[in-house]
Design a protein around this motif. Sequence first.
Motif, mmCIF file in Angstrom:
data_model
loop_
_atom_site.group_PDB
_atom_site.id
_atom_site.type_symbol
_atom_site.label_atom_id
_atom_site.label_comp_id
_atom_site.label_asym_id
_atom_site.label_seq_id
_atom_site.Cartn_x
_atom_site.Cartn_y
_atom_site.Cartn_z
ATOM 1 N N ARG A 1 -31.454 -60.976 10.809
ATOM 2 C CA ARG A 1 -31.867 -62.115 11.635
ATOM 3 C C ARG A 1 -30.841 -63.244 11.519
ATOM 4 O O ARG A 1 -30.488 -63.866 12.520
ATOM 5 N N THR A 2 -30.330 -63.491 10.319
ATOM 6 C CA THR A 2 -29.332 -64.539 10.114
ATOM 7 C C THR A 2 -28.041 -64.206 10.847
ATOM 8 O O THR A 2 -27.455 -65.062 11.509
ATOM 9 N N ILE A 3 -27.603 -62.961 10.753
ATOM 10 C CA ILE A 3 -26.383 -62.546 11.447
ATOM 11 C C ILE A 3 -26.557 -62.705 12.953
ATOM 12 O O ILE A 3 -25.660 -63.189 13.642
ATOM 13 N N GLU A 4 -27.723 -62.329 13.469
ATOM 14 C CA GLU A 4 -27.993 -62.465 14.904
ATOM 15 C C GLU A 4 -27.961 -63.928 15.327
ATOM 16 O O GLU A 4 -27.408 -64.269 16.370
ATOM 17 N N GLN A 5 -28.522 -64.820 14.507
ATOM 18 C CA GLN A 5 -28.525 -66.246 14.836
ATOM 19 C C GLN A 5 -27.107 -66.803 14.828
ATOM 20 O O GLN A 5 -26.740 -67.597 15.710
ATOM 21 N N ILE A 6 -26.298 -66.392 13.858
ATOM 22 C CA ILE A 6 -24.904 -66.847 13.794
ATOM 23 C C ILE A 6 -24.145 -66.353 15.017
ATOM 24 O O ILE A 6 -23.388 -67.101 15.637
ATOM 25 N N PHE A 7 -24.349 -65.073 15.374
ATOM 26 C CA PHE A 7 -23.659 -64.520 16.536
ATOM 27 C C PHE A 7 -24.019 -65.297 17.794
ATOM 28 O O PHE A 7 -23.155 -65.653 18.590
ATOM 29 N N ASP B 1 -40.471 -52.907 -0.406
ATOM 30 C CA ASP B 1 -40.882 -53.940 0.549
ATOM 31 C C ASP B 1 -39.967 -55.164 0.467
ATOM 32 O O ASP B 1 -39.572 -55.731 1.487
ATOM 33 N N TYR B 2 -39.629 -55.575 -0.756
ATOM 34 C CA TYR B 2 -38.753 -56.726 -0.964
ATOM 35 C C TYR B 2 -37.371 -56.454 -0.381
ATOM 36 O O TYR B 2 -36.792 -57.302 0.303
ATOM 37 N N SER B 3 -36.835 -55.266 -0.610
ATOM 38 C CA SER B 3 -35.516 -54.907 -0.089
ATOM 39 C C SER B 3 -35.522 -54.886 1.434
ATOM 40 O O SER B 3 -34.578 -55.348 2.076
ATOM 41 N N ALA B 4 -36.577 -54.349 2.015
ATOM 42 C CA ALA B 4 -36.685 -54.312 3.474
ATOM 43 C C ALA B 4 -36.728 -55.726 4.047
ATOM 44 O O ALA B 4 -36.103 -56.012 5.072
ATOM 45 N N LEU B 5 -37.442 -56.619 3.397
ATOM 46 C CA LEU B 5 -37.518 -58.006 3.847
ATOM 47 C C LEU B 5 -36.149 -58.678 3.764
ATOM 48 O O LEU B 5 -35.746 -59.404 4.674
ATOM 49 N N LYS B 6 -35.411 -58.436 2.683
ATOM 50 C CA LYS B 6 -34.071 -59.008 2.543
ATOM 51 C C LYS B 6 -33.147 -58.517 3.656
ATOM 52 O O LYS B 6 -32.386 -59.286 4.232
ATOM 53 N N ILE B 7 -33.217 -57.227 3.963
ATOM 54 C CA ILE B 7 -32.388 -56.665 5.029
ATOM 55 C C ILE B 7 -32.764 -57.297 6.368
ATOM 56 O O ILE B 7 -31.895 -57.690 7.143
ATOM 57 N N PHE B 8 -34.061 -57.414 6.629
ATOM 58 C CA PHE B 8 -34.520 -58.023 7.877
ATOM 59 C C PHE B 8 -34.003 -59.456 7.994
ATOM 60 O O PHE B 8 -33.511 -59.863 9.049
ATOM 61 N N ASN B 9 -34.091 -60.226 6.914
ATOM 62 C CA ASN B 9 -33.637 -61.621 6.943
ATOM 63 C C ASN B 9 -32.134 -61.707 7.158
ATOM 64 O O ASN B 9 -31.658 -62.596 7.873
ATOM 65 N N LYS B 10 -31.362 -60.810 6.554
ATOM 66 C CA LYS B 10 -29.914 -60.815 6.758
ATOM 67 C C LYS B 10 -29.578 -60.491 8.206
ATOM 68 O O LYS B 10 -28.713 -61.120 8.805
#
Length: 59
Positions: free
Chosen positions: A26-32, A15-24
């Motif tokens: 989302r961050t990449i999408e915001q930067i783009f 669950d923690y790993s999935a959350l980290k991937i989701f946050n990354k």
Amino acid sequence: MAKNKYSANIQFYIDYSALKIFNKERTIEQIFKKFQSDVLEICKNDYNCDGYGEPLQAE
């Protein structure tokens, strides 16, 4: 209630790993989104490209 397939520690890690991937993602999408117009302008001016790998049509 169904039992978890994994132990509590492993399930927490999954669950923690999935959350980290989701946050990354989302961050990449915001930067783009923030720099998309700049990137597209550079592609157009410097590389005669539409920013998505396709050459611009000659005008």
